[in-house]
Enzyme design. Structure first.
Site, short mmCIF file in Angstrom:
data_model
loop_
_atom_site.label_atom_id
_atom_site.label_comp_id
_atom_site.label_asym_id
_atom_site.label_seq_id
_atom_site.Cartn_x
_atom_site.Cartn_y
_atom_site.Cartn_z
N CYS A 171 0.83 -1.21 0.00
CA CYS A 171 0.00 0.00 0.00
C CYS A 171 0.86 1.25 0.00
O CYS A 171 0.52 2.25 -0.66
CB CYS A 171 -0.95 0.00 1.20
SG CYS A 171 -2.18 -1.31 1.12
N ASP A 172 1.96 1.23 0.74
CA ASP A 172 2.90 2.35 0.69
C ASP A 172 3.44 2.54 -0.72
O ASP A 172 3.40 3.64 -1.28
CB ASP A 172 4.08 2.09 1.63
CG ASP A 172 3.78 2.45 3.07
OD1 ASP A 172 2.93 3.32 3.30
OD2 ASP A 172 4.41 1.87 3.96
N LEU A 173 3.96 1.47 -1.29
CA LEU A 173 4.57 1.57 -2.62
C LEU A 173 3.53 1.95 -3.67
O LEU A 173 3.78 2.78 -4.54
CB LEU A 173 5.24 0.24 -2.98
CG LEU A 173 6.37 -0.20 -2.05
CD1 LEU A 173 6.83 -1.61 -2.42
CD2 LEU A 173 7.54 0.77 -2.10
#
Length: 397
Positions: A171-173
């Site tokens: 989700c960060d990436l």
């Protein structure tokens, strides 16, 4: 071929990077790898919290991974002198990226509306955990929280196991990647309008966006999806299989490929077995199919089966550990590891951005030290050495 007179497709683009942790820095790293001049602004003395991870050195591998190709400055924009310098910086920027809690920048008088008045061409990208408005806007958000709330954990793991996170900060990436796409779209629009835009992305929305046809099916029938481990939800065999010495991914769901797979494994009669004739029957009888196939696959190594299935035209691949991954000849040929030279750290390996535009998207420099480029960047604003010494004494820099 790379253009020796250019430094990437985004050469000339100026980006002010107010991000830390993962999603925001990943966004600005991609822009930097594409040639943008990214100026990473950090808190005086402490810097990005990621600098304290791992071995605790200010340029540890975690920090280096997502902050290469950037210039680093320190500035406390909450102090009057710092805010004045910040606004002068913004005047010359094309893009600003931040991933603070939603109240931070507006409370400092530096939200999109305020900065749009200072620089109407500025593209302002906000990355958040759960979104900048709505009932959860005030909550902090991290990758694993978004994986849980966004349905990713619900469909990840073995059927009889608990909800499980993906082993990487997807989700960060993903939020960093979506933000880059939004920024590039806003830049394209600005060519027509001359005016910048607000770009919003969040970890939660990324998780839901990644749910693809799993959500599409739920919206159609409201039946909860189940965890399938490494198995494809709608196709079989398209999954991980155990071999004599490891694991193999096999993608043989299509009827013609299934026939070639059964033949290559020495069991053409599987194609006539009423349990395995069609894809739907193979999905319904997946446990029996797995047992039959793994009995055969257990007799030889993963490499053996990859070679045999490739010859038969069956999509497949080994399940690598990281040592095997970075030793693979295809990975090495494609140059996924690039090196940048640093006076202090020597030759530093990096993962290159997985985009090839000739050789112009590449790692050029190692992540900066805290405040490494203060003199260069602030000097361009006309700040003298004496003024910088005074600002350091007052911890504005």
């Amino acid at each position: 071929m790379a253009n020796p007179d250019d430094n990437g497709p985004l050469h000339g683009l100026k980006v002010l990077d107010l991000t830390e942790h993962m999603a925001g820095p990943f966004c600005t790293m991609i822009l930097a790898d594409m040639g943008a001049e990214v100026i990473k602004l950090e808190r005086p003395g402490k810097g990005d919290s990621t600098r304290a991870w791992g071995d605790g050195s200010e340029r540890n591998p975690y920090f280096r991974y997502i902050n290469g190709n950037k210039k680093g400055i320190t500035l406390d924009y909450k102090q009057p002198e710092g805010k004045a310098l910040f606004l002068r910086l913004v005047e010359g920027m094309d893009v600003l990226v931040e991933n603070y809690r939603p109240t931070v920048m507006p409370r400092a008088g530096l939200g999109f509306e305020a900065l749009h008045e200072v620089n109407p061409r500025l593209i302002y990208a906000q990355l958040s955990g759960l979104g900048y408005d709505g009932p959860y806007a005030g909550r902090g958000g991290f990758d694993l929280i978004a994986q849980g709330m966004g349905g990713i954990m619900h469909v990840t793991g073995e059927p009889d196991g608990p909800p499980t996170s993906v082993g990487l900060p997807i989700c960060d990436l993903g939020t960093g990647m979506w933000a880059v796409q939004g920024i590039l779209a806003a830049l394209y629009e600005r060519q027509r309008t001359g005016v910048g835009r607000l770009v919003e992305c969040s970890l939660l929305e990324t998780a839901i966006g990644f749910s693809s046809w799993t959500s599409a099916l739920w919206l159609a029938d409201h039946e909860e999806p189940t965890r399938q481990g490494s198995r494809h939800r709608q196709n079989a065999p398209y999954q991980r299989m155990k071999t004599k010495d490891g694991y193999l991914m096999v993608g043989a769901a299509g009827q013609s490929i299934w026939g070639r797979c059964a033949e290559a494994l020495g069991h053409p009669e599987w194609c006539e077995d009423p349990r395995f004739v069609t894809n739907q029957q193979r999905v319904e009888n997946r446990a029996a199919l797995e047992a039959e196939m793994e009995t055969v696959l257990a007799t030889a190594t993963t490499d053996h089966w990859v070679r045999l299935l490739e010859v038969a035209g069956v999509p497949c691949g080994p399940v690598y550990n990281y040592d095997q991954l970075f030793s693979d000849p295809q990975v090495r040929h494609r140059g996924l590891i690039q090196y940048a030279t640093d006076e202090e750290l020597g030759e530093v390996p990096h993962i290159r951005s997985p985009i090839k535009i000739g050789e112009d998207v590449r790692v050029r420099s190692v992540a900066p030290k805290i405040g490494q480029h203060n003199d260069e960047i602030l000097g361009q604003l006309g700040v003298t050495e004496a003024e910088m010494r005074e600002l350091r004494t007052r911890r504005v820099l």
